[in-house]
Write a protein that holds these residues in place. Sequence first.
Motif, PDB file in Angstrom:
ATOM      1  N   GLY A 172      78.826 -44.928  78.797  1.00 57.26           N
ATOM      2  CA  GLY A 172      80.037 -44.104  78.743  1.00 57.26           C
ATOM      3  C   GLY A 172      81.241 -44.914  78.290  1.00 57.26           C
ATOM      4  O   GLY A 172      82.066 -44.450  77.496  1.00 57.26           O
TER       5      GLY A 172
ATOM      6  N   GLN B 152      81.067 -41.475  84.281  1.00 52.97           N
ATOM      7  CA  GLN B 152      80.592 -41.805  82.931  1.00 52.97           C
ATOM      8  C   GLN B 152      81.629 -41.507  81.844  1.00 52.97           C
ATOM      9  O   GLN B 152      81.726 -42.230  80.861  1.00 52.97           O
ATOM     10  N   CYS B 153      82.421 -40.443  82.048  1.00 57.94           N
ATOM     11  CA  CYS B 153      83.346 -40.020  80.979  1.00 57.94           C
ATOM     12  C   CYS B 153      84.806 -40.324  81.282  1.00 57.94           C
ATOM     13  O   CYS B 153      85.680 -39.963  80.503  1.00 57.94           O
ATOM     14  N   THR B 154      85.116 -40.913  82.423  1.00 55.13           N
ATOM     15  CA  THR B 154      86.526 -41.092  82.798  1.00 55.13           C
ATOM     16  C   THR B 154      86.873 -42.572  83.013  1.00 55.13           C
ATOM     17  O   THR B 154      86.299 -43.237  83.885  1.00 55.13           O
TER      18      THR B 154
ATOM     19  N   ASP C 140      80.940 -45.350  74.583  1.00 52.30           N
ATOM     20  CA  ASP C 140      81.232 -44.092  73.880  1.00 52.30           C
ATOM     21  C   ASP C 140      82.726 -43.758  73.895  1.00 52.30           C
ATOM     22  O   ASP C 140      83.224 -43.109  72.988  1.00 52.30           O
ATOM     23  N   TRP C 141      83.428 -44.192  74.915  1.00 53.89           N
ATOM     24  CA  TRP C 141      84.869 -43.914  75.048  1.00 53.89           C
ATOM     25  C   TRP C 141      85.626 -44.416  73.813  1.00 53.89           C
ATOM     26  O   TRP C 141      86.569 -43.779  73.341  1.00 53.89           O
TER      27      TRP C 141
END
Length: 243
Positions: free
Chosen positions: A130, A81-83, A133-134
Amino acid sequence: MRLHNMQIHSALSQCASDEMTMERIIREAEKAGLETIGISDHIDYLDPSREQKLLENFSIRDKLCPPINVQIGCEASQIDQCTIAVDIETAQQLDFVLVASNHYHLSHVENPIDRSPSAYAQHHLQMIEGAIDWGYTTIIPHPFLLTKVRNVNHSAVLASYDRHQLKRVLSKAAKNQVAFELNPRHLKNSPNFFKELINLGQQVGLKFALGTDAHKPHEIKYDQIDLQTLNQIGVRQEHLLAI
Ligand SMILES: [Zn+2]
Ligand SMILES: [Zn+2]
């Protein structure tokens, strides 16, 4: 409809044909009447030398002085989700960034623990959120279809997207100017889902980008069937990203 193709792999992508030189791609695109194309080579791992290689596409393009709009970007895999597999500094230098939120076939990409259709649907929506949001995502390529995931019922995945969540994510994408790709060759197998997507998108002001995920010269153009499919799904100029 003015046509663009924002997912074209050059020979820098291992899966693309050696014939996919920038020169050939531009020639084919011009012949096909495309006004804008996007070169979107793969970046699957965080790797500065790979990013450097892709940035060289700018000087290759500039030397050719193309008669059409040629944008230089990448197709970056989302690992979790964050990478996202591309450095922010590189993302800022590129004309556009495709973030693939469903490259679940790659072993380093997080898959849901429970590999059911509904778990995949929920996970993919979280991944898309995600990617939004990035902050550097231009387009989500091949969204909602998990064509490369084996042993999962694909129509069950499409049916499993929570419509309330889906609308919330689409609305967030619209606010953050993230577009979703429409690939006519994918749409034709699930027309009802994509009709619904375009409808929902229109309600929230979401934009779409056309792409064929071209790996060979003949895949760059839209043929009659592609154009019919786009028409049948109800895609109109006003739905498309102004590129
Ligand atoms: Zn992909
Ligand atoms: Zn691709």
